[in-house]
Enzyme design. Structure first.
Site, PDB file in Angstrom:
ATOM      1  N   SER A 131       0.527   1.915  -4.780  1.00 14.65           N
ATOM      2  CA  SER A 131       1.233   2.109  -6.054  1.00 14.65           C
ATOM      3  C   SER A 131       2.370   1.103  -6.184  1.00 14.65           C
ATOM      4  CB  SER A 131       1.769   3.540  -6.135  1.00 14.65           C
ATOM      5  OG  SER A 131       2.522   3.839  -4.967  1.00 14.65           O
ATOM      6  N   CYS A 132       2.139  -0.141  -5.757  1.00  8.97           N
ATOM      7  CA  CYS A 132       3.190  -1.169  -5.795  1.00  8.97           C
ATOM      8  C   CYS A 132       3.687  -1.367  -7.227  1.00  8.97           C
ATOM      9  CB  CYS A 132       2.645  -2.489  -5.251  1.00  8.97           C
ATOM     10  SG  CYS A 132       2.220  -2.380  -3.508  1.00  8.97           S
TER      11      CYS A 132
END
Lengths: 223, 108, 109
Positions: A131-132
């Site tokens: 989930s960068c």
């Protein structure tokens, strides 16, 4: 939230007050999750790390304040400035961290990379592996960005996903998906909508949504 | 080489859920703890270690645990590997927190 | 576009505009229970280097508590959607940009 929404946490909250005793701790938050097993485990983890001398309660509190202070309003300031100042836009595209610092935004160890939407290219950000997200600029990512469905589909059927967000693009626009797999964190520089000529940066910033800076939506002047 | 169950790109999936929730206090605390463990003062945990710990969960755990529950598991794994704490100590602490009156679980 | 980062890219051997293959399997220097930043769907595919980003500590060893050294040059590689998904239904020039470390790439020339 309505004062009497029928959830049992209202009952729990009222319990201490019934006895007229001052609450020894912060009031119970109006959410149900804190009493879940997850909250107990989080509390146990925090207390154990404090006992071990690794962190302090003050540091945790301060860190939460820092994270709470960040959010899409910061990215919106950057975008609005880029819309109003072509030289700033150049710096934002070539030296993004320094350009943010000009506005007093410290990105820390984040390496920001800015992708510009144009008349011919629409950019859209996803992290398929986790989930960068540019948290030091936009805050905590939204739930949909972290969802399995978005992470799965954004790379394979971006136009269908965009349509689900109500985003329709002209036929001659290329969709370019950026899979944030490594060390860069991405900001989409959305297109400035028509009808906003002469607007101040502050007025522009108010219409620049979080989702437009991820590339899921376009900026609308009536937002 | 097999595909990790976290490696989702291109997999079939349903519509993107659009409901959003405000982070609960415990979620913010886990986020903060992770930030502190990786900061310049401590350097006890990189985001890469966080991710490997999450990717090492079983597929069933990965698919059912909440986002920040996955973080808790990964932090525990990493801290145990580094000798900071043990899972036994953690289990005892969880049991201790559970025995407290409800309101004492909130706010430290 | 040139992007300036503090980390030097002196070890970079690939050039912007160069066609590259992504390795189908983890390269030999990948270690342990792999923490890999090259998504499954892009392994074995062919793209073009769009940006040479700089050099970064290797996440594959950082994930194991190592120092991530030597650093690895990182590239933004552009792929055409139609080359990745045979049934891609969007426009033929739709694309995906992905950050990929040098040890996962070989020149297609």
């Amino acid at each position: 939230m309505a004062p009497h929404d029928g959830h049992d946490h209202d009952h729990a909250h009222g319990h201490g007050e019934q006895h007229g005793q001052p609450h020894p701790h912060r009031p119970i938050q109006e959410d149900l999750s804190y009493r879940t097993e997850s909250a107990v485990r989080a509390r146990a983890l925090k207390e154990l790390l404090i006992e071990k001398g690794i962190i302090t309660a003050d540091e945790v509190r301060r860190q939460i304040e820092i994270v709470d202070a960040r959010g899409p309003h910061m990215g919106a300031r950057v975008v609005a400035r880029a819309w109003c100042d072509p030289e700033y836009k150049k710096r934002l595209l070539t030296t993004p961290n320094a350009a943010c610092a000009e506005l007093g935004i410290d990105l820390g160890e984040t390496h920001l990379f800015v992708v510009e939407n144009t008349a011919t290219v629409h950019n859209m950000i996803v992290c398929t592996l986790c989930s960068c997200y540019p948290k030091t600029l936009l805050g905590i990512p939204p739930d949909w960005y972290k969802s399995f469905a978005y992470r799965s589909r954004a790379v394979r059927e971006p136009r269908t996903v965009l349509a689900e967000f109500g985003t329709s693009l002209p036929d001659d626009v290329e969709v370019r998906v950026h899979d944030s797999t490594a060390d860069l964190r991405y900001l989409v520089l959305p297109r400035r909508p028509e009808g906003t000529e002469g607007w101040s940066e502050e007025r522009l910033a108010a219409i620049i949504s979080r989702d437009s800076m991820i590339g899921a939506t376009l900026v609308r002047p009536d937002a | 080489m097999t595909r990790g169950h976290h490696d989702l790109g291109g997999r079939p999936a349903g519509s993107v859920p659009r409901e959003e929730h405000v982070l609960s206090p415990w979620e913010k605390e886990v986020d903060a703890i992770r930030n502190l463990l990786g900061d310049k003062k401590r350097r006890l945990m990189t985001s890469d270690e966080l991710r490997l710990g999450i990717e090492s969960l079983s597929e069933a755990e990965y698919n059912t645990l909440a986002y920040y529950d996955r973080w808790i598991e990964s932090i525990l794994t990493t801290m145990e590997r580094k000798g900071v704490l043990t899972r036994d100590e953690f289990a005892r602490k969880v049991a201790a927190v559970q025995t407290r009156p409800e309101h004492l679980k909130e706010g430290a | 576009m040139s992007v300036t980062f503090a980390i030097p890219a002196e070890a970079a051997v690939l050039r912007v505009g160069q066609e590259v293959h992504v390795l189908p399997e983890a390269p030999p220097m990948s270690v342990g229970k792999p923490h890999i930043r090259t998504p499954f769907y892009i392994r074995g595919k062919t793209g073009v280097v769009a940006v040479a980003v700089g050099s970064f500590r290797n996440p594959e060893t950082l994930a194991l508590g190592g120092d991530g050294l030597p650093t690895q040059p990182l590239y933004r590689v552009r792929f055409m959607q139609r080359d990745i998904w045979p049934d891609y239904s969007g426009r033929p020039d739709d694309s995906i940009d992905i950050e990929i470390y040098q040890h996962w790439l070989v020149s297609a020339a």
